[in-house]
Design a protein around this motif. Structure first.
Motif, PDB file in Angstrom:
ATOM      1  N   SER A  11       0.802  -1.226  -0.040  1.00  0.00           N
ATOM      2  CA  SER A  11       0.068  -0.082   0.152  1.00  0.00           C
ATOM      3  C   SER A  11       0.927   1.345   0.019  1.00  0.00           C
ATOM      4  O   SER A  11       0.417   2.105  -0.342  1.00  0.00           O
ATOM      5  N   CYS A  12       2.180   1.181   0.105  1.00  0.00           N
ATOM      6  CA  CYS A  12       2.909   2.520   0.265  1.00  0.00           C
ATOM      7  C   CYS A  12       4.380   2.128  -0.192  1.00  0.00           C
ATOM      8  O   CYS A  12       4.787   1.089  -0.484  1.00  0.00           O
ATOM      9  N   GLY A  14       7.097   2.026   1.541  1.00  0.00           N
ATOM     10  CA  GLY A  14       7.796   1.236   2.497  1.00  0.00           C
ATOM     11  C   GLY A  14       7.441  -0.132   2.290  1.00  0.00           C
ATOM     12  O   GLY A  14       8.471  -1.113   2.111  1.00  0.00           O
ATOM     13  N   CYS A  15       6.204  -0.651   1.729  1.00  0.00           N
ATOM     14  CA  CYS A  15       5.949  -2.073   1.339  1.00  0.00           C
ATOM     15  C   CYS A  15       6.711  -2.303  -0.047  1.00  0.00           C
ATOM     16  O   CYS A  15       7.306  -3.229  -0.291  1.00  0.00           O
TER      17      CYS A  15
HETATM   18 CU   LIG Z   1       3.380   0.053   2.991  1.00  0.00          CU
END
Ligand SMILES: [Cu+2]
Length: 64
Positions: A11-12, A14-15
């Motif tokens: 989802s972002c 970081g993922c």
């Molecule tokens: Cu994420």
């Protein structure tokens, strides 16, 4: 081999970073494109689809 994986929990950024690192541990030369909006991960790799899917599942991202 080109793989297209659907990673619903991505989802972002970081993922994306976590998933990219996991794939690189399997194939350091893989070319990887992750799109958190569409949840699609495109991988160009010499490794098998199951090896890639296992690696990203191990860091918390099941794929289909
Ligand atoms: Cu994420």
């Amino acid at each position: 081999m080109k793989l297209q994986l659907k990673v619903s929990d991505m989802s972002c950024g970081g993922c994306v970073s976590t998933i990219t690192k996991a794939i690189k541990t399997v194939d350091a030369n893989a070319s990887i494109q992750c799109d958190p909006k569409t949840k699609i991960v495109l991988v160009e790799t010499e490794s098998s689809e199951s090896a890639i899917k296992t690696a990203i599942a191990q860091v918390g991202y099941p794929s289909s």
